[in-house]
Scaffold this active site. Structure first.
Site, PDB file in Angstrom:
ATOM      1  N   ASP A 151      41.846 -47.627  13.078  1.00  0.00           N
ATOM      2  CA  ASP A 151      42.637 -48.467  12.180  1.00  0.00           C
ATOM      3  C   ASP A 151      42.264 -49.938  12.362  1.00  0.00           C
ATOM      4  OD1 ASP A 151      45.000 -49.057  10.406  1.00  0.00           O
ATOM      5  OD2 ASP A 151      45.706 -50.004  12.244  1.00  0.00           O
ATOM      6  N   GLU A 164      40.450 -42.673   9.678  1.00  0.00           N
ATOM      7  CA  GLU A 164      40.533 -43.753  10.663  1.00  0.00           C
ATOM      8  C   GLU A 164      40.059 -43.276  12.029  1.00  0.00           C
ATOM      9  OE1 GLU A 164      44.129 -46.560   8.969  1.00  0.00           O
ATOM     10  OE2 GLU A 164      44.643 -44.882  10.269  1.00  0.00           O
TER      11      GLU A 164
END
Length: 233
Positions: A43, A115
């Protein structure tokens, strides 16, 4: 032939440590050694890569506009669509319950897996290789960064609308239903002194809030919601 070779070809990276990719594809419902930590890392890495590209390509943009443009590039819907396009859903490792409930199509799981893969590539080969992969996934959208319009999300627009009229800020009441692995968020939006009340329902709290805020704006002023995004912030 390793069953992950086709996926690595799509990703544009041959892993030195294949175990990293396997972990990135493993949802927490499947066991203890899952992709949550890689997702956490990915992320941040993904956000940095997109922020860096925006900084380079939009030298005149303000900080707030850059933040909104980045959010439009890394929101859950965008990542879930990209995950499906890359075929990541075909390789996800889920628990039995999650599989039966359609986990391989769930937006949040798809976005989280992407992610996690970003995080795994970063660990396996470093930032530059990771950057190359990510920008290749985005394809033409990267070239469009120089023309990207910084749209404001519905919650921000609603807050600005109310502040301009010196009205109280909105209240968002959240109700959560469902099992931990398949939660549904129902958000009611209202403003003290106004008769309106709207509802947003989604698998993430942030998106449910955006939906409720957009509907509230549409009630306040017919057509006010046109062009407003309901993306996660």
């Amino acid at each position: 032939m390793n069953h992950l070779n086709k996926l690595m070809e799509r990703l544009g990276h041959q892993f030195n440590n294949l175990e990293l990719l396997k972990i990135a594809l493993t949802h927490r419902s499947s066991g203890a050694d899952n992709n949550e930590r890689l997702e956490f890392l990915g992320d941040s890495v993904l956000g940095f890569i997109i922020a860096s590209e925006l900084y380079q390509r939009r030298p005149q943009a303000r900080e707030g506009d850059l933040s909104r443009m980045r959010a439009s590039m890394v929101n859950g819907d965008e990542l879930a669509q990209m995950s499906t396009k890359l075929g990541i859903n075909e390789y996800l490792q889920l628990g039995v319950g999650e599989q039966k409930s359609g986990g391989k199509r769930r937006r949040s799981i798809l976005a989280d897996a992407l992610e996690a893969i970003v995080g795994s590539i970063y660990i396996d080969a470093g930032l530059e290789t990771c950057r190359r992969c990510v920008l290749n996934w985005y394809g033409e959208r990267v070239d469009d960064l120089s023309k990207l319009s910084p749209k404001k999300d519905a919650k921000s627009l609603l807050q600005e609308w109310l502040q301009a009229r010196r009205l109280p800020l909105p209240t968002y009441e959240v109700k959560i239903t469902g099992e931990a692995h398949a939660q549904t968020f129902t958000v009611n939006c209202y403003v003290k002194g106004l008769p309106h009340k709207t509802e947003g329902v989604n698998t993430t709290r942030r998106r449910a809030e955006q939906i409720a805020a957009k509907r509230f704006l549409e009630l306040l002023d017919d057509g006010k919601g046109d062009g407003i995004t309901e993306r996660d912030q």
